[in-house]
Design a protein around this motif. Structure first.
Motif, PDB file in Angstrom:
ATOM      1  N   LEU A 287       0.828  -1.203   0.000  1.00  0.00           N
ATOM      2  CA  LEU A 287       0.000   0.000   0.000  1.00  0.00           C
ATOM      3  C   LEU A 287       0.871   1.267   0.000  1.00  0.00           C
ATOM      4  O   LEU A 287       0.589   2.211  -0.741  1.00  0.00           O
ATOM      5  CB  LEU A 287      -0.926   0.001   1.236  1.00  0.00           C
ATOM      6  CG  LEU A 287      -1.908   1.159   1.340  1.00  0.00           C
ATOM      7  CD1 LEU A 287      -2.876   1.133   0.171  1.00  0.00           C
ATOM      8  CD2 LEU A 287      -2.648   1.111   2.661  1.00  0.00           C
ATOM      9  N   VAL A 288       1.944   1.292   0.776  1.00  0.00           N
ATOM     10  CA  VAL A 288       2.840   2.447   0.832  1.00  0.00           C
ATOM     11  C   VAL A 288       3.547   2.637  -0.523  1.00  0.00           C
ATOM     12  O   VAL A 288       3.623   3.750  -1.047  1.00  0.00           O
ATOM     13  CB  VAL A 288       3.870   2.293   1.977  1.00  0.00           C
ATOM     14  CG1 VAL A 288       4.963   3.335   1.888  1.00  0.00           C
ATOM     15  CG2 VAL A 288       3.182   2.372   3.328  1.00  0.00           C
ATOM     16  N   VAL A 289       4.045   1.558  -1.108  1.00  0.00           N
ATOM     17  CA  VAL A 289       4.722   1.644  -2.407  1.00  0.00           C
ATOM     18  C   VAL A 289       3.736   2.138  -3.461  1.00  0.00           C
ATOM     19  O   VAL A 289       4.061   2.997  -4.288  1.00  0.00           O
ATOM     20  CB  VAL A 289       5.328   0.281  -2.800  1.00  0.00           C
ATOM     21  CG1 VAL A 289       5.790   0.286  -4.249  1.00  0.00           C
ATOM     22  CG2 VAL A 289       6.479  -0.070  -1.878  1.00  0.00           C
ATOM     23  N   GLY A 290       2.525   1.630  -3.443  1.00  0.00           N
ATOM     24  CA  GLY A 290       1.501   2.069  -4.396  1.00  0.00           C
ATOM     25  C   GLY A 290       1.190   3.555  -4.235  1.00  0.00           C
ATOM     26  O   GLY A 290       1.026   4.277  -5.217  1.00  0.00           O
ATOM     27  N   ALA A 291       1.100   4.007  -2.973  1.00  0.00           N
ATOM     28  CA  ALA A 291       0.811   5.417  -2.719  1.00  0.00           C
ATOM     29  C   ALA A 291       1.955   6.301  -3.236  1.00  0.00           C
ATOM     30  O   ALA A 291       1.719   7.364  -3.821  1.00  0.00           O
ATOM     31  CB  ALA A 291       0.590   5.647  -1.224  1.00  0.00           C
ATOM     32  N   VAL A 292       3.186   5.862  -3.050  1.00  0.00           N
ATOM     33  CA  VAL A 292       4.346   6.621  -3.534  1.00  0.00           C
ATOM     34  C   VAL A 292       4.326   6.690  -5.059  1.00  0.00           C
ATOM     35  O   VAL A 292       4.570   7.758  -5.655  1.00  0.00           O
ATOM     36  CB  VAL A 292       5.665   6.001  -3.012  1.00  0.00           C
ATOM     37  CG1 VAL A 292       6.873   6.593  -3.711  1.00  0.00           C
ATOM     38  CG2 VAL A 292       5.775   6.180  -1.512  1.00  0.00           C
ATOM     39  N   VAL A 293       4.019   5.600  -5.736  1.00  0.00           N
ATOM     40  CA  VAL A 293       3.966   5.589  -7.202  1.00  0.00           C
ATOM     41  C   VAL A 293       2.862   6.516  -7.701  1.00  0.00           C
ATOM     42  O   VAL A 293       3.064   7.311  -8.622  1.00  0.00           O
ATOM     43  CB  VAL A 293       3.761   4.146  -7.723  1.00  0.00           C
ATOM     44  CG1 VAL A 293       3.433   4.125  -9.202  1.00  0.00           C
ATOM     45  CG2 VAL A 293       4.993   3.300  -7.440  1.00  0.00           C
ATOM     46  N   VAL A 294       1.695   6.458  -7.074  1.00  0.00           N
ATOM     47  CA  VAL A 294       0.591   7.327  -7.481  1.00  0.00           C
ATOM     48  C   VAL A 294       0.958   8.790  -7.240  1.00  0.00           C
ATOM     49  O   VAL A 294       0.707   9.653  -8.096  1.00  0.00           O
ATOM     50  CB  VAL A 294      -0.716   6.947  -6.730  1.00  0.00           C
ATOM     51  CG1 VAL A 294      -1.795   7.987  -6.921  1.00  0.00           C
ATOM     52  CG2 VAL A 294      -1.209   5.579  -7.188  1.00  0.00           C
ATOM     53  N   LEU A 295       1.571   9.085  -6.122  1.00  0.00           N
ATOM     54  CA  LEU A 295       1.991  10.452  -5.820  1.00  0.00           C
ATOM     55  C   LEU A 295       3.008  10.950  -6.853  1.00  0.00           C
ATOM     56  O   LEU A 295       2.915  12.078  -7.332  1.00  0.00           O
ATOM     57  CB  LEU A 295       2.582  10.527  -4.400  1.00  0.00           C
ATOM     58  CG  LEU A 295       3.046  11.912  -3.950  1.00  0.00           C
ATOM     59  CD1 LEU A 295       1.860  12.869  -3.897  1.00  0.00           C
ATOM     60  CD2 LEU A 295       3.729  11.826  -2.599  1.00  0.00           C
TER      61      LEU A 295
ATOM     62  N   ALA B 229       2.573  14.604 -13.631  1.00  0.00           N
ATOM     63  CA  ALA B 229       1.520  15.131 -14.504  1.00  0.00           C
ATOM     64  C   ALA B 229       1.284  16.612 -14.228  1.00  0.00           C
ATOM     65  O   ALA B 229       1.132  17.411 -15.159  1.00  0.00           O
ATOM     66  CB  ALA B 229       0.226  14.339 -14.302  1.00  0.00           C
ATOM     67  N   ALA B 230       1.276  17.014 -12.958  1.00  0.00           N
ATOM     68  CA  ALA B 230       1.075  18.418 -12.611  1.00  0.00           C
ATOM     69  C   ALA B 230       2.247  19.265 -13.128  1.00  0.00           C
ATOM     70  O   ALA B 230       2.047  20.362 -13.658  1.00  0.00           O
ATOM     71  CB  ALA B 230       0.932  18.579 -11.094  1.00  0.00           C
ATOM     72  N   GLY B 231       3.452  18.769 -13.007  1.00  0.00           N
ATOM     73  CA  GLY B 231       4.618  19.497 -13.505  1.00  0.00           C
ATOM     74  C   GLY B 231       4.575  19.651 -15.017  1.00  0.00           C
ATOM     75  O   GLY B 231       4.857  20.721 -15.556  1.00  0.00           O
ATOM     76  N   THR B 232       4.194  18.597 -15.709  1.00  0.00           N
ATOM     77  CA  THR B 232       4.083  18.669 -17.167  1.00  0.00           C
ATOM     78  C   THR B 232       3.026  19.679 -17.569  1.00  0.00           C
ATOM     79  O   THR B 232       3.241  20.498 -18.463  1.00  0.00           O
ATOM     80  CB  THR B 232       3.734  17.277 -17.736  1.00  0.00           C
ATOM     81  OG1 THR B 232       4.761  16.353 -17.349  1.00  0.00           O
ATOM     82  CG2 THR B 232       3.629  17.316 -19.251  1.00  0.00           C
ATOM     83  N   TRP B 233       1.878  19.634 -16.925  1.00  0.00           N
ATOM     84  CA  TRP B 233       0.804  20.585 -17.235  1.00  0.00           C
ATOM     85  C   TRP B 233       1.282  22.021 -16.979  1.00  0.00           C
ATOM     86  O   TRP B 233       1.047  22.906 -17.786  1.00  0.00           O
ATOM     87  CB  TRP B 233      -0.431  20.281 -16.364  1.00  0.00           C
ATOM     88  CG  TRP B 233      -1.532  21.271 -16.592  1.00  0.00           C
ATOM     89  CD1 TRP B 233      -2.440  21.258 -17.597  1.00  0.00           C
ATOM     90  CD2 TRP B 233      -1.809  22.428 -15.804  1.00  0.00           C
ATOM     91  NE1 TRP B 233      -3.273  22.336 -17.494  1.00  0.00           N
ATOM     92  CE2 TRP B 233      -2.903  23.083 -16.393  1.00  0.00           C
ATOM     93  CE3 TRP B 233      -1.243  22.987 -14.670  1.00  0.00           C
ATOM     94  CZ2 TRP B 233      -3.434  24.244 -15.876  1.00  0.00           C
ATOM     95  CZ3 TRP B 233      -1.777  24.145 -14.163  1.00  0.00           C
ATOM     96  CH2 TRP B 233      -2.867  24.768 -14.768  1.00  0.00           C
ATOM     97  N   TRP B 234       1.975  22.237 -15.872  1.00  0.00           N
ATOM     98  CA  TRP B 234       2.435  23.578 -15.522  1.00  0.00           C
ATOM     99  C   TRP B 234       3.385  24.137 -16.579  1.00  0.00           C
ATOM    100  O   TRP B 234       3.251  25.264 -17.024  1.00  0.00           O
ATOM    101  CB  TRP B 234       3.122  23.544 -14.147  1.00  0.00           C
ATOM    102  CG  TRP B 234       3.710  24.868 -13.766  1.00  0.00           C
ATOM    103  CD1 TRP B 234       5.005  25.247 -13.870  1.00  0.00           C
ATOM    104  CD2 TRP B 234       3.012  26.001 -13.250  1.00  0.00           C
ATOM    105  NE1 TRP B 234       5.163  26.531 -13.446  1.00  0.00           N
ATOM    106  CE2 TRP B 234       3.946  27.024 -13.044  1.00  0.00           C
ATOM    107  CE3 TRP B 234       1.683  26.233 -12.927  1.00  0.00           C
ATOM    108  CZ2 TRP B 234       3.602  28.258 -12.559  1.00  0.00           C
ATOM    109  CZ3 TRP B 234       1.354  27.474 -12.428  1.00  0.00           C
ATOM    110  CH2 TRP B 234       2.293  28.469 -12.250  1.00  0.00           C
TER     111      TRP B 234
END
Length: 169
Positions: free
Chosen positions: A23-31, A37-42
């Motif tokens: 669950l922690v590894v999955g959360a890190v990957v999603v984050l 994605a936010a950086g690319t959009w910016w």
């Protein structure tokens, strides 16, 4: 029986530990994906201030291009002088072109031709063969010529000096 219960509790705890790690590894990957994605959009779509910065950059670029444009070139007559500090008579034969700051200085240079030639003859004849045979000596002479002529004609009147002929005999 107590031993069997302890073994089952340990297995359940360790299985739950794997689930938490996953669950922690999955959360890190999603984050990481969200931040990427936010950086690319910016950078691609939200750069509303970039045109103003680009305009300021274009103005600075235009000014530096203007400063890098060659100035008015003025060809001096040939100089032949005796060189100083040599065991035998050595001569320097050179032709110079002056890069002037603007066209209006051409008349000033023509009017002050005797003073300019005098200053350059004194400067050139004071050079040694050893110094002028080295590249650094030639560059130093160019700097001295520019400084001497700017003293005569006014600050920054002469941008650069070009040797179009340079012969030591």
């Amino acid at each position: 029986m107590a031993e069997e219960e302890e073994t089952e509790n340990e297995e359940a705890a360790s299985g739950g530990g794997r689930g938490k790690k996953l669950l922690v590894v999955g959360a890190v990957v999603v984050l990481a994906l969200v931040v990427g994605a936010a950086g690319t959009w910016w950078f691609l779509w939200a750069g509303g201030e970039e045109p103003a910065q680009a305009t300021a950059g274009d103005e600075a670029s235009a000014q530096s291009d203007k400063a890098e444009e060659p100035g008015e070139l003025y060809k001096m007559d040939e100089f032949v002088v005796n060189l100083a500090r040599s065991s035998r008579t050595r001569y320097l034969k050179t032709t110079l072109q002056l890069e002037l700051d603007d066209q209006s200085l051409v008349k000033k240079v023509e009017k002050r031709q005797p003073q300019i030639r005098d200053a350059l003859i004194i400067l050139l004849s004071n050079q040694s063969v050893d110094g002028l045979e080295q590249m650094e000596g030639k560059y130093q002479l160019k700097r001295q010529v520019v400084a001497r002529l700017n003293n005569l004609l006014g600050d920054d009147a002469v941008r650069n000096v070009y040797f179009t002929e340079f012969v030591i005999q």
